[in-house]
Scaffold this motif. Structure first.
Motif, short mmCIF file in Angstrom:
data_model
loop_
_atom_site.label_atom_id
_atom_site.label_comp_id
_atom_site.label_asym_id
_atom_site.label_seq_id
_atom_site.Cartn_x
_atom_site.Cartn_y
_atom_site.Cartn_z
N LEU A 37 0.83 -1.21 0.00
CA LEU A 37 0.00 0.00 0.00
C LEU A 37 0.87 1.27 0.00
O LEU A 37 0.56 2.24 -0.69
CB LEU A 37 -0.94 0.00 1.20
CG LEU A 37 -2.12 0.94 0.98
CD1 LEU A 37 -3.16 0.30 0.06
CD2 LEU A 37 -2.76 1.36 2.29
N VAL A 38 1.96 1.22 0.75
CA VAL A 38 2.87 2.38 0.78
C VAL A 38 3.42 2.62 -0.63
O VAL A 38 3.45 3.76 -1.12
CB VAL A 38 4.04 2.15 1.77
CG1 VAL A 38 5.03 3.30 1.71
CG2 VAL A 38 3.51 1.98 3.19
N GLU A 39 3.83 1.54 -1.27
CA GLU A 39 4.39 1.68 -2.62
C GLU A 39 3.33 2.18 -3.60
O GLU A 39 3.62 2.98 -4.48
CB GLU A 39 5.02 0.35 -3.06
CG GLU A 39 6.33 0.12 -2.31
CD GLU A 39 6.95 -1.25 -2.55
OE1 GLU A 39 6.35 -2.06 -3.29
OE2 GLU A 39 8.04 -1.50 -1.99
N LYS A 79 12.61 -6.32 8.96
CA LYS A 79 12.52 -7.01 7.66
C LYS A 79 12.15 -6.12 6.49
O LYS A 79 12.69 -6.25 5.40
CB LYS A 79 11.48 -8.13 7.76
CG LYS A 79 11.94 -9.28 8.61
CD LYS A 79 11.16 -10.55 8.28
CE LYS A 79 11.54 -11.67 9.24
NZ LYS A 79 10.38 -12.36 9.79
N GLU A 80 11.19 -5.24 6.70
CA GLU A 80 10.63 -4.52 5.54
C GLU A 80 11.31 -3.18 5.27
O GLU A 80 11.23 -2.68 4.16
CB GLU A 80 9.12 -4.27 5.73
CG GLU A 80 8.34 -5.49 6.13
CD GLU A 80 7.86 -6.31 4.94
OE1 GLU A 80 8.50 -6.25 3.87
OE2 GLU A 80 6.84 -6.99 5.10
N MET A 81 11.98 -2.62 6.28
CA MET A 81 12.48 -1.27 6.08
C MET A 81 13.53 -1.20 4.98
O MET A 81 13.62 -0.22 4.26
CB MET A 81 13.04 -0.67 7.38
CG MET A 81 12.01 0.06 8.22
SD MET A 81 10.73 0.99 7.33
CE MET A 81 11.63 2.34 6.59
N LYS A 82 14.32 -2.27 4.84
CA LYS A 82 15.37 -2.27 3.82
C LYS A 82 14.74 -2.10 2.42
O LYS A 82 15.15 -1.25 1.64
CB LYS A 82 16.17 -3.57 3.92
CG LYS A 82 17.15 -3.80 2.80
CD LYS A 82 18.51 -3.18 3.10
CE LYS A 82 19.49 -3.37 1.96
NZ LYS A 82 19.17 -2.53 0.79
N SER A 83 13.70 -2.90 2.15
CA SER A 83 13.11 -2.81 0.81
C SER A 83 12.28 -1.53 0.66
O SER A 83 12.21 -0.97 -0.44
CB SER A 83 12.29 -4.05 0.49
OG SER A 83 11.16 -4.12 1.30
N LEU A 84 11.71 -1.06 1.74
CA LEU A 84 11.00 0.22 1.65
C LEU A 84 11.99 1.35 1.36
O LEU A 84 11.73 2.23 0.55
CB LEU A 84 10.22 0.51 2.94
CG LEU A 84 8.89 -0.24 3.08
CD1 LEU A 84 8.31 -0.07 4.46
CD2 LEU A 84 7.88 0.22 2.03
N GLY A 88 12.55 4.20 -1.86
CA GLY A 88 12.55 5.65 -1.64
C GLY A 88 11.68 6.12 -0.50
O GLY A 88 11.30 7.29 -0.43
N VAL A 89 11.37 5.22 0.43
CA VAL A 89 10.47 5.57 1.53
C VAL A 89 11.25 6.10 2.74
O VAL A 89 12.18 5.47 3.22
CB VAL A 89 9.64 4.33 1.96
CG1 VAL A 89 8.73 4.68 3.14
CG2 VAL A 89 8.83 3.80 0.79
N THR A 119 13.10 10.32 -0.58
CA THR A 119 12.19 11.41 -0.97
C THR A 119 10.93 10.97 -1.72
O THR A 119 10.07 11.80 -2.02
CB THR A 119 12.92 12.43 -1.87
OG1 THR A 119 13.47 11.72 -2.99
CG2 THR A 119 14.04 13.14 -1.12
N ALA A 120 10.77 9.67 -2.04
CA ALA A 120 9.59 9.26 -2.83
C ALA A 120 8.32 9.52 -2.03
O ALA A 120 7.34 10.06 -2.54
CB ALA A 120 9.70 7.80 -3.22
#
Ligand code: IPE
Ligand code: IPE
Ligand code: MG
Length: 240
Positions: A37-39, A79-84, A88-89, A119-120
């Motif tokens: 959803l963030v993406e 786990k998820e912060m790396k891919s976020l 660009g999150v 900055t995304a």
């Protein structure tokens, strides 16, 4: 397109109970959908997404549910912060973080620091957050920073500058999933002029398609900010 979308992610427990699963399974399912959803929001051009993850009132829930929610938060940061971050999150956590275990606090600060230059989209997670807490801490912070001034001199912009969302625009669109139509002590000050979107869809089932429905609804609203429709139409014509 709204600049700042805020979501009260409600209905995890009911989603699980409908499936004869423990409430905690609903939280796990709800957390699993956040990344997509963030993406999706970033792709739509939304610059700020604030998610209500844990309220100051949620400590009153059964201890095992609270610890599941804390565990999910830690897991998420790990786990998820790396891919976020790769997407660009930028992560920002608002709320009384001091109320969390030291290890969780440390992970929060590390994740914020690691994504500070992204900055995304800014993903703002409201954890141990309460709108009343936010306003009160803003007044206290202002007074501490301006000891020579009296509260009589405190202005609305000065107070806003001391809220946990100081560097963010006000909420344009406030979404609540799960069917309830209330604010539950979320961004009280910041939602003063937000458009309110309530949906019966439970949080674990709220996906990009559902978000797009809310954006379409938002695009059809006339935001008057106290003025008349004629004034607003006049102003838009002048811009065009
Ligand atoms: C999630 O939904 C919100 C959080 C506090 C994490 P709920 O756990 O409130 O789900 P319902 O409202 O009981 O269905
Ligand atoms: C609001 O949901 C808090 C979060 C989504 C984190 P709740 O489920 O706690 O709200 P109430 O108690 O129904 O108002
Ligand atoms: Mg609920």
């Amino acid at each position: 397109m709204p600049q700042h979308v805020a979501i009260i992610m409600d209905g995890n427990g009911r989603w699980a109970q409908k499936r004869f699963m423990p409430r905690t399974a609903g939280h796990a399912k709800g957390a699993a959908g956040v990344k997509a959803l963030v993406e999706h929001c970033a792709k739509q051009g939304i610059k700020y997404l604030t998610l209500f993850a844990f309220s100051t009132e949620n400590w009153q829930r059964p201890a095992d549910e609270v610890s599941t929610l804390m565990g999910l938060f830690v897991q998420y940061l790990e786990k998820e912060m790396k891919s976020l971050a790769d997407a660009g999150v930028r992560l920002k956590v608002i709320g009384d973080v001091a109320g969390f275990a030291p290890e969780l606090q440390q992970r929060i600060h590390a994740a914020e620091a690691a994504t500070a230059s992204k900055t995304a989209i800014t993903l703002c997670v409201a954890a141990n957050y309460g709108g009343r807490w936010d306003v009160l801490q803003a007044v206290k912070n202002w007074q501490a920073a301006n000891p020579q001034q009296s509260v009589a001199e405190l202005t609305e912009p000065a107070l806003a500058q001391n809220l946990s969302t100081a560097d963010m625009p006000e909420v344009d669109l406030l979404i609540r999933t799960g069917g309830e139509q209330r604010i539950s002590n979320f961004l009280l000050w910041q939602s003063a002029y937000a458009e309110l979107y309530f949906t019966d869809v439970l949080w674990p089932e709220f996906d990009g398609i559902e978000l797009d429905k809310s954006l379409k609804w938002y695009s059809q609203r006339t935001r008057r900010f106290g003025k008349t429709t004629e004034q607003i139409v006049g102003e838009t014509e002048k811009v065009q």
